[in-house]
Structures are given as C-alpha cells and as structure tokens.
Design a protein around this motif. Structure first.
Motif, PDB file in Angstrom:
ATOM      1  N   ARG A 111       6.900  -7.007  -3.243  1.00  0.00           N
ATOM      2  CA  ARG A 111       7.931  -5.562  -3.161  1.00  0.00           C
ATOM      3  C   ARG A 111       7.897  -5.194  -1.618  1.00  0.00           C
ATOM      4  NH1 ARG A 111       6.948  -5.818  -8.220  1.00  0.00           N
ATOM      5  NH2 ARG A 111       8.266  -4.925  -9.895  1.00  0.00           N
ATOM      6  N   GLY A 112       9.226  -5.199  -0.858  1.00  0.00           N
ATOM      7  CA  GLY A 112       9.071  -4.812   0.620  1.00  0.00           C
ATOM      8  C   GLY A 112       9.538  -3.168   0.336  1.00  0.00           C
ATOM      9  N   LEU A 113       9.482  -2.404   1.473  1.00  0.00           N
ATOM     10  CA  LEU A 113      10.009  -0.954   1.491  1.00  0.00           C
ATOM     11  C   LEU A 113      11.369  -0.891   1.199  1.00  0.00           C
ATOM     12  CD1 LEU A 113       7.812  -0.012   4.838  1.00  0.00           C
ATOM     13  CD2 LEU A 113       7.314   0.571   2.488  1.00  0.00           C
ATOM     14  N   ASP A 114      12.235  -1.852   1.289  1.00  0.00           N
ATOM     15  CA  ASP A 114      13.445  -1.867   0.978  1.00  0.00           C
ATOM     16  C   ASP A 114      13.623  -1.527  -0.288  1.00  0.00           C
ATOM     17  OD1 ASP A 114      12.482  -4.409   0.518  1.00  0.00           O
ATOM     18  OD2 ASP A 114      14.693  -4.951   0.097  1.00  0.00           O
ATOM     19  N   VAL A 115      12.783  -1.835  -1.445  1.00  0.00           N
ATOM     20  CA  VAL A 115      12.900  -1.501  -2.664  1.00  0.00           C
ATOM     21  C   VAL A 115      12.542   0.203  -3.022  1.00  0.00           C
ATOM     22  CG1 VAL A 115      11.583  -1.793  -4.959  1.00  0.00           C
ATOM     23  CG2 VAL A 115      12.094  -3.835  -3.272  1.00  0.00           C
ATOM     24  N   LEU A 116      11.752   0.650  -2.047  1.00  0.00           N
ATOM     25  CA  LEU A 116      11.362   1.880  -2.084  1.00  0.00           C
ATOM     26  C   LEU A 116      12.343   2.913  -1.555  1.00  0.00           C
ATOM     27  CD1 LEU A 116       9.039   4.041  -2.854  1.00  0.00           C
ATOM     28  CD2 LEU A 116       8.352   3.730  -0.364  1.00  0.00           C
TER      29      LEU A 116
ATOM     30  N   GLY B 218      11.645   7.465 -10.749  1.00  0.00           N
ATOM     31  CA  GLY B 218      11.611   6.796  -9.608  1.00  0.00           C
ATOM     32  C   GLY B 218      10.511   5.731  -9.544  1.00  0.00           C
ATOM     33  N   ALA B 219       9.372   6.223  -9.958  1.00  0.00           N
ATOM     34  CA  ALA B 219       8.119   5.296  -9.945  1.00  0.00           C
ATOM     35  C   ALA B 219       8.320   4.035 -10.930  1.00  0.00           C
ATOM     36  CB  ALA B 219       6.873   5.809 -10.497  1.00  0.00           C
ATOM     37  N   VAL B 220       8.966   4.148 -12.194  1.00  0.00           N
ATOM     38  CA  VAL B 220       9.147   3.010 -13.006  1.00  0.00           C
ATOM     39  C   VAL B 220      10.294   1.932 -12.194  1.00  0.00           C
ATOM     40  CG1 VAL B 220      10.372   2.311 -14.909  1.00  0.00           C
ATOM     41  CG2 VAL B 220       8.661   4.291 -15.044  1.00  0.00           C
ATOM     42  N   ALA B 221      11.480   2.632 -11.543  1.00  0.00           N
ATOM     43  CA  ALA B 221      12.298   1.917 -10.832  1.00  0.00           C
ATOM     44  C   ALA B 221      11.684   0.997  -9.832  1.00  0.00           C
ATOM     45  CB  ALA B 221      13.419   2.653 -10.296  1.00  0.00           C
ATOM     46  N   VAL B 222      10.693   1.318  -9.202  1.00  0.00           N
ATOM     47  CA  VAL B 222       9.864   0.614  -8.255  1.00  0.00           C
ATOM     48  C   VAL B 222       9.072  -0.323  -8.551  1.00  0.00           C
ATOM     49  CG1 VAL B 222       8.577   0.749  -6.186  1.00  0.00           C
ATOM     50  CG2 VAL B 222      10.307   2.440  -6.237  1.00  0.00           C
TER      51      VAL B 222
ATOM     52  N   THR C 237       0.843  -1.252  -0.023  1.00  0.00           N
ATOM     53  CA  THR C 237       0.119  -0.052  -0.123  1.00  0.00           C
ATOM     54  C   THR C 237       0.885   1.116   0.119  1.00  0.00           C
ATOM     55  OG1 THR C 237      -1.712  -1.305   1.171  1.00  0.00           O
ATOM     56  CG2 THR C 237      -1.882   1.320   1.405  1.00  0.00           C
ATOM     57  N   VAL C 238       2.063   1.213   0.870  1.00  0.00           N
ATOM     58  CA  VAL C 238       2.782   2.682   0.791  1.00  0.00           C
ATOM     59  C   VAL C 238       3.312   2.551  -0.614  1.00  0.00           C
ATOM     60  CG1 VAL C 238       4.581   3.335   1.942  1.00  0.00           C
ATOM     61  CG2 VAL C 238       3.107   2.339   3.534  1.00  0.00           C
ATOM     62  N   ILE C 239       3.876   1.448  -1.333  1.00  0.00           N
ATOM     63  CA  ILE C 239       4.600   1.788  -2.450  1.00  0.00           C
ATOM     64  C   ILE C 239       3.679   2.196  -3.301  1.00  0.00           C
ATOM     65  CG2 ILE C 239       5.401   0.329  -4.313  1.00  0.00           C
ATOM     66  CD1 ILE C 239       6.759  -1.315  -2.334  1.00  0.00           C
ATOM     67  N   GLY C 240       2.111   1.808  -3.280  1.00  0.00           N
ATOM     68  CA  GLY C 240       1.392   2.081  -4.334  1.00  0.00           C
ATOM     69  C   GLY C 240       1.167   3.831  -4.177  1.00  0.00           C
ATOM     70  N   LEU C 241       0.916   3.896  -3.070  1.00  0.00           N
ATOM     71  CA  LEU C 241       0.690   5.345  -2.527  1.00  0.00           C
ATOM     72  C   LEU C 241       1.684   6.424  -3.241  1.00  0.00           C
ATOM     73  CD1 LEU C 241      -0.400   5.828   1.107  1.00  0.00           C
ATOM     74  CD2 LEU C 241      -1.827   6.287  -0.846  1.00  0.00           C
ATOM     75  N   VAL C 242       3.136   6.150  -3.088  1.00  0.00           N
ATOM     76  CA  VAL C 242       4.451   6.835  -3.567  1.00  0.00           C
ATOM     77  C   VAL C 242       4.365   6.799  -5.007  1.00  0.00           C
ATOM     78  CG1 VAL C 242       6.689   7.074  -3.525  1.00  0.00           C
ATOM     79  CG2 VAL C 242       5.412   6.416  -1.261  1.00  0.00           C
ATOM     80  N   VAL C 243       4.174   5.750  -5.609  1.00  0.00           N
ATOM     81  CA  VAL C 243       4.266   5.329  -7.221  1.00  0.00           C
ATOM     82  C   VAL C 243       3.105   6.239  -7.845  1.00  0.00           C
ATOM     83  CG1 VAL C 243       4.249   3.830  -9.090  1.00  0.00           C
ATOM     84  CG2 VAL C 243       5.731   3.513  -7.112  1.00  0.00           C
ATOM     85  N   GLY C 244       2.049   6.068  -7.360  1.00  0.00           N
ATOM     86  CA  GLY C 244       0.649   6.516  -8.117  1.00  0.00           C
ATOM     87  C   GLY C 244       0.675   8.186  -7.852  1.00  0.00           C
TER      88      GLY C 244
ATOM     89  N   LEU D   5      13.217   6.841  -3.141  1.00  0.00           N
ATOM     90  CA  LEU D   5      12.529   7.906  -2.365  1.00  0.00           C
ATOM     91  C   LEU D   5      13.084   9.161  -2.481  1.00  0.00           C
ATOM     92  CD1 LEU D   5       9.971   8.250  -0.858  1.00  0.00           C
ATOM     93  CD2 LEU D   5      11.117   7.692   1.101  1.00  0.00           C
ATOM     94  N   PRO D   6      14.429   9.361  -2.088  1.00  0.00           N
ATOM     95  CA  PRO D   6      15.103  10.894  -2.614  1.00  0.00           C
ATOM     96  C   PRO D   6      14.909  11.464  -3.793  1.00  0.00           C
ATOM     97  CG  PRO D   6      16.703   9.256  -1.212  1.00  0.00           C
ATOM     98  CD  PRO D   6      15.497   8.441  -1.808  1.00  0.00           C
ATOM     99  N   LEU D   7      14.998  10.641  -4.758  1.00  0.00           N
ATOM    100  CA  LEU D   7      14.625  11.077  -6.292  1.00  0.00           C
ATOM    101  C   LEU D   7      13.339  11.597  -6.275  1.00  0.00           C
ATOM    102  CD1 LEU D   7      16.412   8.567  -8.447  1.00  0.00           C
ATOM    103  CD2 LEU D   7      17.451  10.908  -7.545  1.00  0.00           C
ATOM    104  N   ILE D   8      12.223  10.762  -5.667  1.00  0.00           N
ATOM    105  CA  ILE D   8      10.770  11.087  -5.887  1.00  0.00           C
ATOM    106  C   ILE D   8      10.470  12.424  -5.165  1.00  0.00           C
ATOM    107  CG2 ILE D   8       8.491  10.360  -5.198  1.00  0.00           C
ATOM    108  CD1 ILE D   8       9.523   7.485  -6.097  1.00  0.00           C
TER     109      ILE D   8
END
Length: 336
Positions: free
Chosen positions: A195-200, A255-259, A69-76, A204-207
């Motif tokens: 995907r775990g939060l370690d992938v994000l 950043g979104a594509v990388a994740v 869910t966190v990854i979906g929020l950030v990527v979206g 995250l700094p780039l995003i």
C-alpha cells in the motif's frame, strides 16, 4: 478525594507516561523501517530519510517501508482511539470496533462494493465502508436498548451476533464470485503491505474528523462513566454525546478498515493497556490510546515480517492470534 500532595504527582506522571509512549512509538517506527525480508542498518535508514543514500536499501526504505509505517501509525492510532471512545460511550469494557460489529459492517459493505460495483480503490469504496460501519453501529445500539436504557451486556452480545451474521454474508459474496474472492481475500486478512500513501489520502479527512470528535467528547465521557442520570445532573447532554462519540468511532474505524482491512483487537487492547498507566480520565486515556494503537499495530506488523522471513504473516492475522486470548481473559474478568 486524594490528598493535595498526590494530585500534582499524578498530573506529572501522566505527561511522563505519554512521553515514554512517544519514545516507544519512535522505536517501533525505527524497527518498522529497518526490519523486513532483509534487514537494513539503522544508519542506512537514517541516510535514506535524509536523502544522503540512494539505490538498493535506501529505495526499499523510502519507497516501501516509509509508506507502510505511516499507514500503520494512522490505522493503529485510529483503531486505538475508536476502542477507547466506544468503551466510554457504552460503559462496556469489552466494547471495540470489532466486538460491536463495526468492523464487520464496514467489511461487508466494502466486499459488496467490490462484488456489485467492481470497486478496487479506497477512493471508490470508502463511503461504502462508512455506511456499513454506521449501519452496524446503529443495529448494535438498537439491539442493546432495554426500557429506553443502554444495556452493556446486550450490546456485547448483539455486536457478537451481528459480527457473525455479517461475516457469513461477506463469505457468501466472496464464494459467489471468483473475482470478488481474488480482490477481497488479501484485503480481508488485514494488511499493510503493498500500500502506498495514495491509499491513505482519500480516508485521511475522515480519520482526522473522527479524531477531533473523539478528543472533543472526552470530558463528557468522564461524566457518562457515572451513569446517565448523574451525567444529566451535571449538565451533560447524554444523547448528543453518545451520537457524537458513536460518529467518532464510526469515522475512525471505517477509515482504518478502508485502508488496511478489518484489523482486529487493537481497539479492544489499547484502552486496557493504557488505563492502568493513565487512569480512567478520558482526557488522558484517548490520547494515550492514539499512541498505544500505533505501537501495537506497528509491533504486530514487524513481528509478522520477522517470524516468517523471507515471507510475512499479515498484520490482521498476528493481531487476531494475540488478541483472542486477551478477549477471553477480559470476558472472564467481566464475568467475575
């Protein structure tokens, strides 16, 4: 100029719309945590988040669905804001990281990194994604120049051609190596699962930097909407704003594509959904697209989990299936 009574109403309406967006986003987060291959009651979800429940469903919520869910929020959010800034910088309602070839450039660079350098983690290929996205953006912009001015129609056509060329090169690399095919095909579908939060963390700094730049250029994007000459007359440094806005789009999209892989149409759809509610003022439009992008991606992810239960459909496939008709409708509207 609108009547004086209309201006306060509009000012009040925009924060209310954003608050409603936050409520919808919270609902999507709750559904993302509760729904999956097996539903989890919302009470159990709440107990798991507060640490009152352990084992079984609680471990599924905290170990799998919270990171997803966190990854979906950030990527979206990143893709939604990238689409709004791309449309503002280019003055093209069809512009987005997908239609401009930025996603395709990042994807090609990541697959090249997997093929040539055996990269397998975002920390290893994030800079390839940024380089590929930036290169694609520069090429699309160069193809759209006509007599020193930016042609929005040529920009859309150039981005489409660039996307097709890069997609074919990406496919060629994957077919040339079974290892690359095995490692990249799941990522290229666009997915939040596994995907775990370690992938994000690496991206995250780039995003965050892209988000800061996107918000910083919003007042100038309003001036760009009037045309380059009018913006210059108002004291806006057009070339610098285009560079900063383009850099914001590249950082957010890369950043979104990388994740999550190349998730399509979020950046295109979000501004068109937000604009009728918040208007064309980018100071409201871009924050609205941050919220709407997260809502769209989480909703698509939940839909992909529900319709194919106990299996699931990758979120990139869901967004492509729903976004293709939207692109056709927008293109037809623009042609009129």
């Amino acid at each position: 100029m609108p009547p004086a009574a209309a201006r306060p109403a509009r000012t009040v309406r925009q924060p209310l719309v954003l608050l409603c967006g936050l409520a919808v986003l919270a609902l999507c987060c709750a559904l993302s945590l509760a729904l999956g291959s097996r539903p989890v009651p919302l009470a159990t979800v709440l107990d798991a988040l507060t640490g009152s429940a352990h084992g079984g469903d609680a471990d599924v919520v905290t170990g799998l669905r919270v990171p997803r869910t966190v990854i979906g929020l950030v990527v979206g959010a990143a893709l939604g804001a990238a689409g709004a800034v791309a449309q503002g910088v280019t003055r093209n309602p069809l512009a987005s990281p997908t239609t401009l070839g930025i996603n395709a450039g990042a994807s090609f660079a990541v697959v090249t990194a997997i093929f040539a350098f055996h990269c397998s983690h975002p920390l290893q290929y994030v800079w390839f994604a940024v380089t590929g996205a930036a290169g694609a953006a520069v090429l699309a912009y160069a193809m759209a120049r006509r007599s020193g001015a930016l042609d929005p129609v040529r920009l859309a056509l150039g981005g489409t051609v660039l996307t097709a060329v890069l997609a074919s090169w990406t496919s060629a690399l994957m077919l040339a190596s079974h290892r690359t095919l095995d490692e990249a095909r799941f990522w290229l579908a666009g997915s939040l699962s596994g995907r775990g939060l370690d992938v994000l963390r690496p991206v995250l700094p780039l995003i965050l930097l892209g988000a800061v730049l996107a918000l910083a250029v919003t007042p100038s994007l309003n001036a760009l909407a009037l045309g380059d000459e009018s913006a210059q007359a108002l004291g806006v440094p057009v070339a610098r704003i285009r560079v900063l806005g383009g850099l914001a789009v590249v950082l957010l999209a890369a950043g979104a594509v990388a994740v999550a892989g190349p998730v399509a149409f979020i950046g295109l759809a979000a501004p068109h959904l937000v604009r009728p509610l918040l208007g064309g003022d980018h100071r409201w439009l871009v924050p609205g697209c941050f919220l709407t992008g997260g809502i769209l991606l989480l909703a698509a992810d939940v839909l992909g989990r529900v319709v194919a239960r106990p299996s699931e459909i990758e979120v990139g496939i869901v967004t492509a299936f729903l976004g293709a008709p939207l692109l056709a409708l927008l293109a037809r509207k623009a042609a009129r």
